[in-house]
Motif scaffolding. Structure first.
Motif, PDB file in Angstrom:
ATOM      1  N   TRP A 120     -49.655 -97.238  52.050  1.00  0.00           N
ATOM      2  CA  TRP A 120     -50.869 -97.637  51.320  1.00  0.00           C
ATOM      3  C   TRP A 120     -50.941 -98.669  50.412  1.00  0.00           C
ATOM      4  O   TRP A 120     -51.908 -98.882  49.805  1.00  0.00           O
ATOM      5  N   SER A 121     -49.853 -99.047  49.950  1.00  0.00           N
ATOM      6  CA  SER A 121     -49.744 -99.844  48.571  1.00  0.00           C
ATOM      7  C   SER A 121     -50.413-101.307  48.961  1.00  0.00           C
ATOM      8  O   SER A 121     -50.738-101.936  47.855  1.00  0.00           O
ATOM      9  N   GLN A 123     -53.222-101.537  49.500  1.00  0.00           N
ATOM     10  CA  GLN A 123     -54.595-101.291  49.092  1.00  0.00           C
ATOM     11  C   GLN A 123     -54.584-101.131  47.297  1.00  0.00           C
ATOM     12  O   GLN A 123     -55.531-101.037  46.682  1.00  0.00           O
ATOM     13  N   THR A 124     -53.328-101.331  46.871  1.00  0.00           N
ATOM     14  CA  THR A 124     -53.213-100.999  45.574  1.00  0.00           C
ATOM     15  C   THR A 124     -52.628-102.381  44.806  1.00  0.00           C
ATOM     16  O   THR A 124     -51.854-102.997  45.071  1.00  0.00           O
ATOM     17  N   HIS A 125     -53.717-102.660  43.791  1.00  0.00           N
ATOM     18  CA  HIS A 125     -53.461-103.879  43.097  1.00  0.00           C
ATOM     19  C   HIS A 125     -52.545-103.825  41.829  1.00  0.00           C
ATOM     20  O   HIS A 125     -52.865-102.742  40.990  1.00  0.00           O
ATOM     21  N   ASN A 166     -61.730-106.790  39.100  1.00  0.00           N
ATOM     22  CA  ASN A 166     -61.082-106.137  40.169  1.00  0.00           C
ATOM     23  C   ASN A 166     -60.942-104.590  40.148  1.00  0.00           C
ATOM     24  O   ASN A 166     -59.924-104.352  39.329  1.00  0.00           O
ATOM     25  N   PRO A 167     -61.721-104.079  40.545  1.00  0.00           N
ATOM     26  CA  PRO A 167     -61.525-102.377  40.552  1.00  0.00           C
ATOM     27  C   PRO A 167     -60.526-101.782  41.220  1.00  0.00           C
ATOM     28  O   PRO A 167     -60.023-100.703  41.143  1.00  0.00           O
ATOM     29  N   ASN A 168     -59.739-102.554  42.108  1.00  0.00           N
ATOM     30  CA  ASN A 168     -58.525-102.097  42.866  1.00  0.00           C
ATOM     31  C   ASN A 168     -57.251-102.068  41.981  1.00  0.00           C
ATOM     32  O   ASN A 168     -56.253-101.325  42.674  1.00  0.00           O
ATOM     33  N   ARG A 170     -54.783-100.636  39.871  1.00  0.00           N
ATOM     34  CA  ARG A 170     -54.399 -99.149  39.257  1.00  0.00           C
ATOM     35  C   ARG A 170     -53.403 -99.017  38.223  1.00  0.00           C
ATOM     36  O   ARG A 170     -53.096 -98.259  37.807  1.00  0.00           O
TER      37      ARG A 170
END
Length: 449
Positions: A120-121, A123-125, A166-168, A170
């Motif tokens: 799933w990375s 989708q991880t910023h 950018n809410p993505n 993390r």
């Protein structure tokens, strides 16, 4: 196709990961027991990630990873030694995302977490802040290889703007900044984003311990070790993101055993306190049973943590299906399971224990070509003690006595301090040496009307 391929010679290993990952992978999961079959599957299908065992001394292992490298398919090398993982990292620069060493009792759980995170990375910023230095570029390259979406900026204003738009994002990594500027940046970010919302890692400009302490006090979650190593950096990133996921409530890490899916000791005790209070009010009858895997510690020493992970997964499948609707089942320790039996009469209890024991003894694990039968010892506490920990103590010591070939009949009361000896309630009951025979005890108290 968004799919994962697992390559391991243990069918049980593949089955456990397939079961645990099934709900988290959109495209499905494939398995192969040997590298030759895996090579054919790679050539005939599309895979987003391959997790395969790697031994540099085996030609079929090398052929598989060379094919993955040529096809640019992300891969995890499953190795038994750290040196083998470092060897794979140097050889397969186009495909190898990470390597994994079976070096701890929780290896299978950590591997599952790693596969999920890599899968799933995309989708991880990650935002990397700091001057354009060789260290910052190295960090960016490692994160790119891990399939994270990496953004870079060099000024405080750019960091705040990126986080707001950018809410993505993390994870924030601060590197290549003077100490004062680095501390000011962390303070400014923490004023707007808590640890529940953003993970911050920092690379101090100097190796001084006080610099690291200062950054931690300002809100950094972890200090990046120097010199930068791919293995340790990615491990720190994983720990940081696991903490974020826990804070966000995305996983029930606080009360759930990740490998078996059963509640853990903490969740078990929380539920037990409520049931024990009801039993004291004579609303329900309560019996506590402990199931120990016989020879667990010795097996872990001789055969390794992966074998015992497979063993307890087999036991958990049986125990998790054996209880009734109102009962509670938990993984209390790697070698031990707990069962709270609600309103089970003394007449029903021997048959329940006998059936559970037989089902468990029918299970086995095949590891490295050898079959091992599952063996358990079950201890029971029927008496309602002053507190639930006292009931648990009696059941645990009886199970241990059975495993060690001792007489559990000698354990008739909890191991209490002298001041608490009068705290137990109910008559002491005997437990025979075999788990298939349970002593006759008082029937559960009648319900209040």
């Amino acid at each position: 196709m968004d799919s994962i391929l697992l390559v391991n010679d243990s069918a049980t290993f593949n089955a456990i990961l397939t079961q645990n990952l099934r709900d988290r992978v959109r495209g499905g999961i494939g398995t192969a027991l040997d590298h030759g079959s895996a090579l054919e599957m790679i050539q005939s299908g599309e895979w987003s990630l391959v997790a395969a065992t790697f031994n540099p001394k085996k030609p079929d292992n090398i052929a598989l990873f060379e094919a993955l490298d040529q096809a640019h398919i992300p891969a995890i090398a499953l190795v038994e030694e750290l040196d083998d993982g470092l060897d794979a990292t140097g050889r397969y620069t186009e495909s190898l995302v990470d390597f994994f060493v079976y070096d701890a009792p929780d290896a299978l759980e950590r591997l599952q977490s790693l596969i999920e995170r890599i899968h799933w990375s995309e989708q991880t910023h990650v935002l990397v802040a700091g001057a354009a230095t060789a260290q910052r570029d190295l960090i960016g390259d490692l994160l790119h290889a891990r399939r994270f979406v990496v953004k870079q900026t060099g000024v405080l204003g750019g960091v705040l703007d990126a986080l707001q738009t950018n809410p993505n994002i993390r994870l924030l990594i601060v590197a290549g900044m003077p100490m004062e500027e680095c501390a000011a940046l962390v303070r400014s970010v923490r004023n707007c984003w808590s640890r529940d919302e953003l993970v911050i890692l920092a690379l101090p400009p100097m190796a001084a311990d006080m610099d690291g302490v200062r950054l931690l006090k300002n809100g950094v979650d972890e200090i990046i070790r120097q010199p930068i190593c791919a293995y340790s950096l990615l491990a720190q990133v994983d720990r940081g993101l696991e903490l974020f996921e826990f804070h966000q409530g995305l996983k029930k890490a606080a009360t759930t055993d990740r490998l078996t899916g059963l509640i853990n000791r903490r969740g078990f005790l929380e539920r037990a306190q409520s049931l024990h209070a009801s039993a004291q009010r004579q609303v329900i009858g309560l019996t506590t049973a402990i199931v120990r895997i016989v020879g667990f510690d010795a097996a872990r020493m001789v055969k390794g943590p992966l074998f015992t992970d497979l063993l307890r997964k087999e036991a958990a499948e049986v125990i998790g299906q054996a209880y009734r609707r109102n009962d509670v089942v938990a993984q209390l320790a790697p070698h031990e399971f707990g069962i709270l039996l609600v309103d089970m009469s003394p007449e029903q209890l021997p048959r329940f224990i006998d059936e559970l024991t037989n089902k468990l003894h029918q299970r086995s694990v095949v590891y490295k070509g050898k079959l091992t039968r599952l063996r358990v010892a079950i201890g029971v506490s029927l008496d309602l003690q002053k507190s639930f920990p006292q009931m648990l103590d009696v059941a645990e010591r009886r199970a241990l006595a059975i495993e060690e070939g001792e007489d559990p009949n000698q354990i008739t009361s909890p191991a209490l301090d002298d001041d608490d000896q009068d705290g137990a309630t109910g008559d002491a009951q005997e437990l025979t040496a075999t788990p298939t025979e349970v002593p006759t005890a008082r029937a559960p108290m009648p319900r209040k009307r």
